[in-house]
Scaffold this active site. Structure first.
Site, PDB file in Angstrom:
ATOM      1  N   HIS A 107      11.695  -7.333   1.363  1.00 35.85           N
ATOM      2  CA  HIS A 107      11.167  -6.757   2.596  1.00 35.85           C
ATOM      3  C   HIS A 107      11.485  -5.267   2.656  1.00 35.85           C
ATOM      4  O   HIS A 107      12.624  -4.846   2.438  1.00 35.85           O
ATOM      5  CB  HIS A 107      11.757  -7.455   3.825  1.00 35.85           C
ATOM      6  CG  HIS A 107      11.238  -6.885   5.117  1.00 35.85           C
ATOM      7  ND1 HIS A 107       9.906  -6.984   5.481  1.00 35.85           N
ATOM      8  CD2 HIS A 107      11.857  -6.181   6.103  1.00 35.85           C
ATOM      9  CE1 HIS A 107       9.732  -6.392   6.654  1.00 35.85           C
ATOM     10  NE2 HIS A 107      10.890  -5.886   7.041  1.00 35.85           N
ATOM     11  N   SER A 108      10.460  -4.453   2.933  1.00 37.29           N
ATOM     12  CA  SER A 108      10.597  -3.013   3.110  1.00 37.29           C
ATOM     13  C   SER A 108      11.206  -2.375   1.864  1.00 37.29           C
ATOM     14  O   SER A 108      10.625  -2.491   0.772  1.00 37.29           O
ATOM     15  CB  SER A 108      11.421  -2.733   4.371  1.00 37.29           C
ATOM     16  OG  SER A 108      11.323  -1.388   4.756  1.00 37.29           O
ATOM     17  N   MET A 109      12.363  -1.731   1.947  1.00 37.60           N
ATOM     18  CA  MET A 109      12.987  -1.184   0.750  1.00 37.60           C
ATOM     19  C   MET A 109      13.152  -2.264  -0.313  1.00 37.60           C
ATOM     20  O   MET A 109      13.015  -1.987  -1.519  1.00 37.60           O
ATOM     21  CB  MET A 109      14.356  -0.574   1.080  1.00 37.60           C
ATOM     22  CG  MET A 109      15.086   0.016  -0.133  1.00 37.60           C
ATOM     23  SD  MET A 109      16.728   0.692   0.224  1.00 37.60           S
ATOM     24  CE  MET A 109      17.706  -0.818   0.236  1.00 37.60           C
TER      25      MET A 109
ATOM     26  N   SER B 223       6.922  -7.498   1.308  1.00 42.03           N
ATOM     27  CA  SER B 223       6.766  -7.580   2.756  1.00 42.03           C
ATOM     28  C   SER B 223       7.070  -6.244   3.402  1.00 42.03           C
ATOM     29  O   SER B 223       8.046  -5.572   3.046  1.00 42.03           O
ATOM     30  CB  SER B 223       7.723  -8.656   3.294  1.00 42.03           C
ATOM     31  OG  SER B 223       7.842  -8.606   4.702  1.00 42.03           O
TER      32      SER B 223
END
Length: 249
Positions: free
Chosen positions: A94-96, A122
């Site tokens: 997710h993200s990073m 994500s």
């Protein structure tokens, strides 16, 4: 349980899954910890051997040196996960975490001639879709706290506690430095399926930018959109777990 030795500095396991189930490695967001994925692990315990990564500089690793580049994260995660890379394995970031998962998958192909069974990303635009944005990592502490509150990924009561902030801000700043200084280096694209998940009101990744993940694989691409912002998965945990379960190798 399969007898595979993993680096217990980097890897956390909250539940035991079926012995022959694939591994699912979860990569947290900037400022996030392995514990963020404990609920997801519980929901997927009948489908996967869920492993969550614990980055340095937080919680029980708060005295470990923070990393400040995506390449450094990816190199160390690759070394930690290498014992399972010949097994059926899926990545969810997710993200990073999506960026780190992508770079680890690329290292798998380059160094071991293998890839994850599926790469699930994500809340992150495709690596090749760069934005020029003001650097959060260059802000003072109040500016970083304002960013975290705006994304609604952290309990605001925690962010109002000076002692907690003293513990978490070095890791958060390091993570944002890694994210904001990352630049995609064109390389041969992956061959594994990529599944992208996103919130339809995510200020960090619009739908066209997320669709750009299609360009990073010669394999299948699927995109799942949920109502919400950058941390849409807090509200849609069960639905996210269902999507992940459907795409496991």
């Amino acid at each position: 349980m399969r007898e595979i030795s993993l680096d217990d500095v980097w890897v956390r396991r909250f539940h035991e899954g079926p012995d022959r189930a694939p591994f699912l490695v979860c990569f947290p967001h900037a400022g996030g910890s392995a514990n963020y994925f404990s609920p997801l692990s519980g929901m997927l315990r009948s489908s996967a051997q869920v492993l969550a990564l614990q980055y340095p500089g937080r919680q029980d690793r708060r005295h470990h040196r923070c990393l400040t580049t995506i390449d450094a994260f990816a190199d160390e995660v690759f070394a930690a996960l290498e014992p399972i890379m010949k097994q059926p394995v899926a990545f969810f970031g997710h993200s990073m975490g999506a960026m780190i998962a992508f770079e680890v998958a690329t290292r798998m192909r380059e160094r071991l001639d293998t890839e994850p069974g599926v790469l699930m990303v994500s809340g992150r635009r495709a690596p090749s879709r760069h934005r020029e944005e003001p650097g959060v990592h260059l802000r003072d502490d109040d500016g970083i706290v304002a960013e975290l509150k705006g994304l609604s990924g952290t309990d605001t009561r925690v962010l109002d506690d000076p002692d907690v902030l003293d513990m978490i801000l070095p890791a958060v700043r390091g993570d944002y430095t890694a994210v904001e200084t990352y630049r995609y280096r064109p390389r041969p694209v992956l061959g594994c399926p990529i599944v992208a998940l996103t919130g339809d009101e995510d200020p960090k990744a619009d739908l066209d930018e997320v669709e750009g993940w299609r360009d990073h694989t010669t394999g299948a691409f699927r995109m799942h959109t949920f109502r919400g912002g950058h941390f849409y998965l807090v509200e849609h945990g069960k639905a996210v777990a269902d999507v992940i379960a459907r795409h496991l190798p």
